[in-house]
Design a protein around this motif. Structure first.
Motif, PDB file in Angstrom:
ATOM      1  N   ALA A  24       0.797  -1.087  -0.075  1.00 41.86           N
ATOM      2  CA  ALA A  24       0.096  -0.049  -0.102  1.00 41.86           C
ATOM      3  C   ALA A  24       0.670   1.225  -0.011  1.00 41.86           C
ATOM      4  CB  ALA A  24      -0.800  -0.120   1.345  1.00 41.86           C
ATOM      5  N   ALA A  25       1.955   1.099   0.842  1.00 40.97           N
ATOM      6  CA  ALA A  25       2.687   2.338   0.950  1.00 40.97           C
ATOM      7  C   ALA A  25       3.563   2.555  -0.404  1.00 40.97           C
ATOM      8  CB  ALA A  25       3.991   2.352   1.809  1.00 40.97           C
ATOM      9  N   ARG A  26       3.881   1.352  -1.189  1.00 38.33           N
ATOM     10  CA  ARG A  26       4.578   1.708  -2.272  1.00 38.33           C
ATOM     11  C   ARG A  26       3.774   2.268  -3.378  1.00 38.33           C
ATOM     12  NH1 ARG A  26       7.254  -3.546  -0.643  1.00 38.33           N
ATOM     13  NH2 ARG A  26       5.709  -4.570  -1.930  1.00 38.33           N
ATOM     14  N   VAL A  27       2.819   1.654  -3.457  1.00 35.64           N
ATOM     15  CA  VAL A  27       1.802   1.862  -4.814  1.00 35.64           C
ATOM     16  C   VAL A  27       0.954   3.097  -4.651  1.00 35.64           C
ATOM     17  CG1 VAL A  27       2.296  -0.475  -5.955  1.00 35.64           C
ATOM     18  CG2 VAL A  27       0.067   0.057  -4.552  1.00 35.64           C
ATOM     19  N   SER A  28       0.447   3.413  -3.549  1.00 33.51           N
ATOM     20  CA  SER A  28      -0.917   4.254  -3.553  1.00 33.51           C
ATOM     21  C   SER A  28      -0.590   5.685  -3.203  1.00 33.51           C
ATOM     22  CB  SER A  28      -1.734   3.702  -2.690  1.00 33.51           C
ATOM     23  OG  SER A  28      -1.313   3.797  -1.222  1.00 33.51           O
ATOM     24  N   GLY A  86      -6.930   8.959   4.022  1.00 33.36           N
ATOM     25  CA  GLY A  86      -6.199  10.272   3.645  1.00 33.36           C
ATOM     26  C   GLY A  86      -4.977   9.807   2.793  1.00 33.36           C
ATOM     27  N   GLU A  87      -4.174  10.680   2.929  1.00 34.49           N
ATOM     28  CA  GLU A  87      -2.758  10.633   1.936  1.00 34.49           C
ATOM     29  C   GLU A  87      -1.946   9.337   2.558  1.00 34.49           C
ATOM     30  OE1 GLU A  87      -1.395  12.789  -0.211  1.00 34.49           O
ATOM     31  OE2 GLU A  87      -3.451  13.952  -0.488  1.00 34.49           O
ATOM     32  N   THR A  88      -1.588   8.475   1.790  1.00 37.37           N
ATOM     33  CA  THR A  88      -0.932   7.388   2.211  1.00 37.37           C
ATOM     34  C   THR A  88       0.346   7.857   3.330  1.00 37.37           C
ATOM     35  OG1 THR A  88      -1.289   6.322   0.159  1.00 37.37           O
ATOM     36  CG2 THR A  88       0.331   5.421   1.243  1.00 37.37           C
ATOM     37  N   ASN A 109       1.694   9.402  10.357  1.00 37.92           N
ATOM     38  CA  ASN A 109       0.910   9.932  11.389  1.00 37.92           C
ATOM     39  C   ASN A 109      -0.412   9.828  11.297  1.00 37.92           C
ATOM     40  OD1 ASN A 109       0.797  12.010  13.440  1.00 37.92           O
ATOM     41  ND2 ASN A 109       0.814  13.716  11.978  1.00 37.92           N
ATOM     42  N   PRO A 110      -0.928   8.623  11.489  1.00 33.75           N
ATOM     43  CA  PRO A 110      -2.507   8.416  11.458  1.00 33.75           C
ATOM     44  C   PRO A 110      -3.072   9.342  12.736  1.00 33.75           C
ATOM     45  CG  PRO A 110      -1.253   6.629  12.550  1.00 33.75           C
ATOM     46  CD  PRO A 110      -0.139   7.559  12.108  1.00 33.75           C
TER      47      PRO A 110
END
Lengths: 493, 265
Positions: free
Chosen positions: B223-227, B242-244, B250-251
């Motif tokens: 998720a972090a890599r592609v989105s 929100g923004e990845t 910082n959720p």
């Protein structure tokens, strides 16, 4: 002592052995089942096995061997002079056996005293008459050697039965003692029982296989016998089927081609009816029908498979035939005169097709259901409609299985008899007209063997050749069906 | 978690492609999705993450009405694509699915040739007037699916004979061939090895130029890599969206933080 009593005695000993073996094993472990290698029931079962297997083994072997041994010993006391001209020893022995059982039955029913039965009769006429009075099958006055042989036969049988009973009971008692002595806590009774279960299953499987083998062999030998009496070239290439029922002249024409053609033609008509309807029904049931519809529609369709074929035959004869005549016959709806009588290829084929619908639909339904849901999802996900998905994805994926189902239905159609007898008539004919009567291999097997048939004549033996032909045909179809199903099955997993 | 900085986070358009309002999904008596509101942007990769059974796949399947094929499933609320309610009576789900392509968890090529697999969609929707056009569509789609070079010499070999990674790229190419506007991916890499996964991820990043991509994944690294945008689902609720970069670093919600640090899941 009747055999039933012996069986009951052995079973009683086995039951006792079961109880004793179980409790003995338990008591040897001090009443604690955990101290045993196996559960207590296995010790009981082990003892029962040790009793039943040898006892019944001896019984079966003895029963197989005894008649053979007795006949050999009895045959020696019949002098060659007793074998009449034009007869042979086998026929005399058959008379001996008949007389022997006649005497036994006469004694049992009280018509003949035991003494009379065992002593050499003074008056053969009277002896024969007594047997006749007792309702036994005795044709002419018995000869002295035959009566003597029959009496000897009875004596030997009785002695044999006594010895057998003694041996069987002894074997089961020995088994009981041996089994109980084995019931120690460290004895692996469970493994022994496991072996017993295995042997039982192997036995069941081999009976099925050996029976098949026996049937095939009997077909093969009788077929060979037929070809010895009748030229193979006529059988395979003659275009005529005209058995002469007077039989002796050897003027019969027994060509298989008209029968094969009838079989083939009627099966094709049946498949033309069954395959589309069955397949569409399967598609509806597996893809469109709701769970509730499916839950009652599928069993309802399968009821068709449970209707005896003779009922379909009646249906063909009384309903479908006249109906077709009223459409295609003289003065019918279409104004044509194609069909002369109710019995026709199209009648039998149509009704057989209806019979095959559940075969095709039920098998196809299972196969269509086995196509992975992922295939359908993939197609729906691309915006395909249901029928596009079925036509272009589900059916191609299920095709090998559907072909297999159709071939199985075809071999069923080829073997069908009663519908043909009642619906298609009995005239063997090479014709392309589906409104004419024709007949099939199976129907002819029936007609060749019904009534008084002399099993040494080619007219009767041809039934075996026909049966063999049919067997090879359906076997071939089944092999092809299995091959197709196996080859293409893995591809979509 | 350093991977996440490799992808540029700029979102070209602020336009909302898909809007979900108060979406509820029931499977029989089970309440699978509870009141989800989300705006998915065009030309963006949006990742749905969350523990198993949290409803992310269910929600994804609502977007192209794949849940219609399940009898007991009931969807309420509104999902709009380009401002149009896709659950409106006037909307034909078959047409909708041509516009919203889908790639499944397990590669599911049809038992047909590679060529026919790709040509399937264009054929049923009549996208090509002749063979030449169809050939062109097939080649273009296979190139977009980054598999052209591997299969160009055996277009008529069965699609089921490819390796798992190739099959999945074939399925992506197949989805692309119908020219969808949105591409939904349900754990597209879960059946693939790391190398095939890398190829598919690269492909997803490529696809972002033309499509709005929504991907369900169990791998937070993925998720972090592609989105560019991430939505976190938990027990049928959309917890945070929100923004990845922001979700992973910082959720706002403590549940999101627990999940990405591995404490729940």
């Amino acid at each position: 002592m009747p055999l039933a009593w012996l069986v009951i005695i052995v079973l009683a000993i086995a039951t006792a052995g079961y109880v004793v073996g179980r409790s003995r094993a338990l008591s040897a472990a001090g009443g604690n089942a955990r101290g045993l290698h196996s559960l207590p029931v296995y010790y009981g079962a082990n003892v029962a096995l040790k009793i039943i297997v040898p006892a019944f083994g001896i019984m079966i072997l003895w029963l197989l061997a005894q008649p053979w041994v007795i006949e050999r010993s009895v045959a020696t006391i019949i002098p060659d002079s007793a074998v009449a001209e034009g007869s042979n020893r086998g026929l005399v022995m058959a008379e001996v056996r008949r007389t022997a059982s006649g005497i036994v039955n006469a004694v049992a029913s009280g018509e003949m005293s035991r003494d009379v039965a065992e002593e050499q009769p003074g008056d053969l006429e009277e002896f024969t008459q007594r047997l006749k009075d007792a309702g036994q099958v005795v044709t002419s006055t018995l000869s002295a050697p035959v009566v003597a042989a029959a009496q000897r036969y009875n004596v030997l049988s009785a002695t044999g039965a006594l010895y057998m009973a003694g041996l069987v009971v002894l074997a089961s008692l020995a088994g009981l003692v041996f089994g109980i002595s084995e019931s120690r806590p460290d004895f692996r009774a469970r493994n022994v029982v496991e072996q017993g279960v295995r042997a039982l299953l192997i036995g069941a499987a081999s009976i099925a296989i050996l029976t098949t083998l026996g049937i095939v062999l009997s077909l093969v030998f009788n077929t060979i016998e037929f070809f010895r009496l009748y030229p193979a070239s006529h059988y395979f290439f003659s275009l005529e089927w005209a058995p002469s029922f007077s039989g002796r002249g050897g003027s019969s024409e027994l060509g298989v081609l008209p029968l094969l053609w009838g079989t083939f033609y009627i099966s094709i008509v049946a498949l033309i009816v069954a395959v589309p309807i069955g397949l569409f029904a399967a598609i509806y049931l597996s893809e469109y029908a709701s769970h509730r519809t499916r839950a009652f529609a599928k069993p309802l369709l399968e009821v068709l498979a449970g209707i005896p074929t003779i009922v379909y035959g009646l249906f063909a004869l009384l309903t479908v035939g006249p109906l077709l005549v009223s459409v295609f016959g003289d003065g019918g709806l279409l104004g044509v005169d194609w069909q002369g009588g109710g019995r026709a290829v199209i009648t039998a084929g149509g009704v057989m097709g209806i019979m095959l619908i559940p075969f095709v639909s039920s098998l196809s339904d299972d196969i269509i259901n086995a196509v992975p849901q992922a295939m359908r999802d993939g197609s729906y996900g691309l915006g395909a409609t249901k029928s596009e998905t079925i036509r272009q994805v589900v059916l191609p994926a299920a095709l090998p299985g559907i072909v297999g189902a159709v071939l199985l239905a075809a071999s069923r159609a080829i073997g069908e008899t009663m519908i043909v007898v009642l619906g298609a008539g009995a005239a063997a004919r090479l014709s392309l007209n589906p409104f004419e009567a024709m007949t099939t291999v199976t129907a002819k097997i029936v007609s060749q063997l019904t009534g008084d048939s002399d099993f040494a004549s080619p007219e009767a033996l041809v039934a075996f050749a026909l049966g063999m032909t049919l067997f090879i045909l359906t076997l071939g179809l089944n092999v092809v069906a299995l091959y197709i199903v196996r080859t293409y099955r893995e591809q979509y997993d | 978690m350093n991977d996440m900085r490799q992808v540029e986070r700029t979102v070209d358009t602020g336009q909302h492609k898909i809007t979900a309002k108060n979406v509820q999904v029931h499977y029989g008596d089970t309440h699978a999705i509870k009141d989800v509101n989300v705006n998915i942007e065009d030309k963006t990769v949006t990742a749905f993450i969350g523990p198993s059974g949290c409803g992310k796949s269910t929600f994804l399947r609502c977007i192209n009405r794949m849940n219609d094929t399940i009898d007991i499933c009931r969807v309420t609320g509104d999902i709009l694509i380009d401002g149009e309610d896709i659950y409106d009576k006037k909307v034909d789900p078959v047409q909708l699915r041509a516009k919203v392509g889908m790639v499944f968890q397990k590669p599911n090529p049809f038992p047909k040739s590679i060529y026919d697999n790709i040509a399937y969609g264009p054929r049923i929707h009549g996208l090509a007037r002749n063979k030449a056009e169809l050939d062109e569509i097939v080649e273009k789609s296979l190139r977009r699916g980054a598999i052209w070079d591997e299969v160009k010499d055996r277009l008529h070999a069965p699609g089921t004979g490819l390796s798992g990674g190739q099959q999945q790229r074939l399925c992506i190419a197949r989805a692309v061939a119908t020219e969808p506007e949105v591409l939904l991916m349900d754990e597209p890499c879960s059946a693939l090895d790391p190398i095939a996964t890398a190829q598919v991820e690269e492909l997803i990043d490529e696809l972002r130029r033309n499509y709005s991509v929504v991907i369900v994944t169990h791998s937070m690294q993925q998720a972090a890599r592609v989105s560019q945008k991430t939505a976190f689902f938990h027990l049928g609720n959309l917890v945070e969206y929100g923004e990845t970069g922001q979700i992973f670093t910082n959720p706002n919600d403590p549940r999101t933080e627990s999940y990405i640090t591995g404490r729940i899941g």
